[in-house]
Write an enzyme that holds these catalytic residues in place. Structure first.
Site, PDB file in Angstrom:
ATOM      1  CB  CYS A   8      26.742  -3.397 -12.683  1.00 39.75           C
ATOM      2  SG  CYS A   8      25.268  -3.175 -13.676  1.00 39.75           S
ATOM      3  CB  CYS A  67      17.913 -30.466  16.858  1.00 41.10           C
ATOM      4  SG  CYS A  67      17.755 -29.050  15.519  1.00 41.10           S
ATOM      5  CB  CYS A  95      21.908  -6.909 -12.716  1.00 43.90           C
ATOM      6  SG  CYS A  95      22.128  -5.738 -13.862  1.00 43.90           S
ATOM      7  CB  CYS A  97      26.675  -6.642 -14.182  1.00 45.90           C
ATOM      8  SG  CYS A  97      25.628  -6.863 -12.790  1.00 45.90           S
TER       9      CYS A  97
END
Ligand SMILES: [Zn+2]
Length: 366
Positions: A40, A317, A67, A70
């Site tokens: 970024c 389960c 963001c 970026c």
């Protein structure tokens, strides 16, 4: 979240904008609420304000939004229009649940969207939207922020998207003052990803992986059935289950003593009782559970009751598989089911060897 041993390395990669780290991690920035890719161009946050994630989904579930600079949800050198349009649409209405006609309105082909998202981020667009929605809804639960009365009357946050996302799942907070009951919800980080626990002061009602499909409806059903409002908070049963999950994941025990509140039909309750009788390290088939209940032909109903379990891991389960030995399904995803079964097959040995170790050390000490 990424384990601490990598965090410094990733932070260094972030400072140096190392392209070879693209796709290896995403960074959530606590001060801005966005998550970024390693390269970024924006000003770099301080280390203590960073949270590192292996997948975009985890960052979303932790309430971070992508963001704008970026664009962590696009290929580094190519912003797909479909992806951009959809990501922007989600930010406009984060509480929305996506249906076919919504794609048509944006002139986006649903299957193209599914393919592009799946290919680049390992999740479909619908999963993306859900992760963003759940992340927002669970933001206060994750931060452990207690909701006090003033907040209830003034609203949670100025962003209506956040308020709506929270309210749609957890119930409209202001009605709390007139509700008879309150359940509290907490965020629990585990080896297999974050879980949400919902409990009263007496018993645990729900324990699920945060990214589980259908979690929103599960929580809604719980709220309606118990006529409760759900607010972020901590209770004794949650403290206990957090402790017991730690012990479970570290392989030291497979026993849970947290008091449970099972909400289900008498048949579902019978099935869940049977599940709790399956010893850790073993599995049963749906047909075997049906036979044990004296209803050998009811294996489909057993499978349904299995799927309706709201207390993951505690009511095991995951120990139910198909008669032909195949894994069968799992609400929390098959990767987790495989991991849990594998983990439960090893702990006894682990316990024995670690006990032996303690024993030896004890002898050295004495
Ligand atoms: Zn960024």
């Amino acid at each position: 979240m990424i384990s601490p041993e990598y965090q410094q390395e990733y932070y260094q990669a972030l400072l140096e904008k190392k392209t070879e780290y693209e796709g290896l991690f995403y960074v959530g920035v606590k001060t801005t609420g966005v998550f970024c890719r390693p390269t970024c161009p924006a000003r770099k946050p301080k280390f203590e304000n960073c949270e590192f994630y292996a997948t975009a989904q985890e960052a979303l579930l932790a309430s971070y939004r992508p963001c704008q600079r970026c664009r962590p949800l696009s290929h580094p050198n190519h912003v797909s229009d479909v992806v951009r349009i959809l990501v922007e649409a989600v930010e406009k209405e984060p509480e929305k649940r996506w249906r076919e006609e919504d794609f048509r309105q944006l002139s986006v082909d649903e299957s193209t969207a599914r393919r592009q998202f799946k290919k680049r981020f390992g999740m479909t667009f619908v999963e993306y939207a859900r992760a963003r929605r759940m992340g927002l809804a669970l933001k206060h639960i994750r931060s452990g922020q207690t909701v006090i009365d003033t907040q209830l009357s003034t609203g949670y946050e100025s962003s209506s998207g956040f308020r709506d996302a929270f309210a749609r799942i957890m119930g409209a907070a202001p009605t709390l003052l007139t509700e008879d009951r309150v359940l509290k919800a907490s965020w629990i980080d585990t080896t297999l990803g974050p879980m949400i626990a919902v409990s009263s002061e007496e018993a645990l009602y729900l324990l699920e992986f945060v990214d589980r499909r259908g979690l929103e409806r599960e929580v809604e059903r719980l709220r309606i059935k118990t006529k409760s409002a759900i607010i972020p908070g901590m209770t004794e049963p949650i403290r206990l289950i957090e402790q017991e999950l730690n012990t479970y994941f570290s392989g030291k025990s497979t026993t849970f003593t947290t008091p449970l509140q099972l909400l289900g039909s008498p048949f579902q309750q019978q099935v869940w009782d049977q599940l709790m009788k399956i010893p850790a390290g073993e599995t049963r088939s749906y047909a075997q559970i049906a036979s044990a209940l004296g209803k050998p032909s009811a294996f489909r109903a057993v499978a349904q009751a299995n799927g309706a379990n709201q207390l993951a891991i505690v009511i095991p389960c995951h120990r139910v598989i198909n008669s032909n030995g195949e894994l069968g399904g799992y609400g929390g995803g098959l990767t987790r089911k495989t991991w849990l079964l594998q983990h439960e097959r090893t702990p006894l040995q682990a316990i024995q060897s670690s006990n032996a170790l303690i024993h030896e050390q004890g002898e050295y000490n004495s």
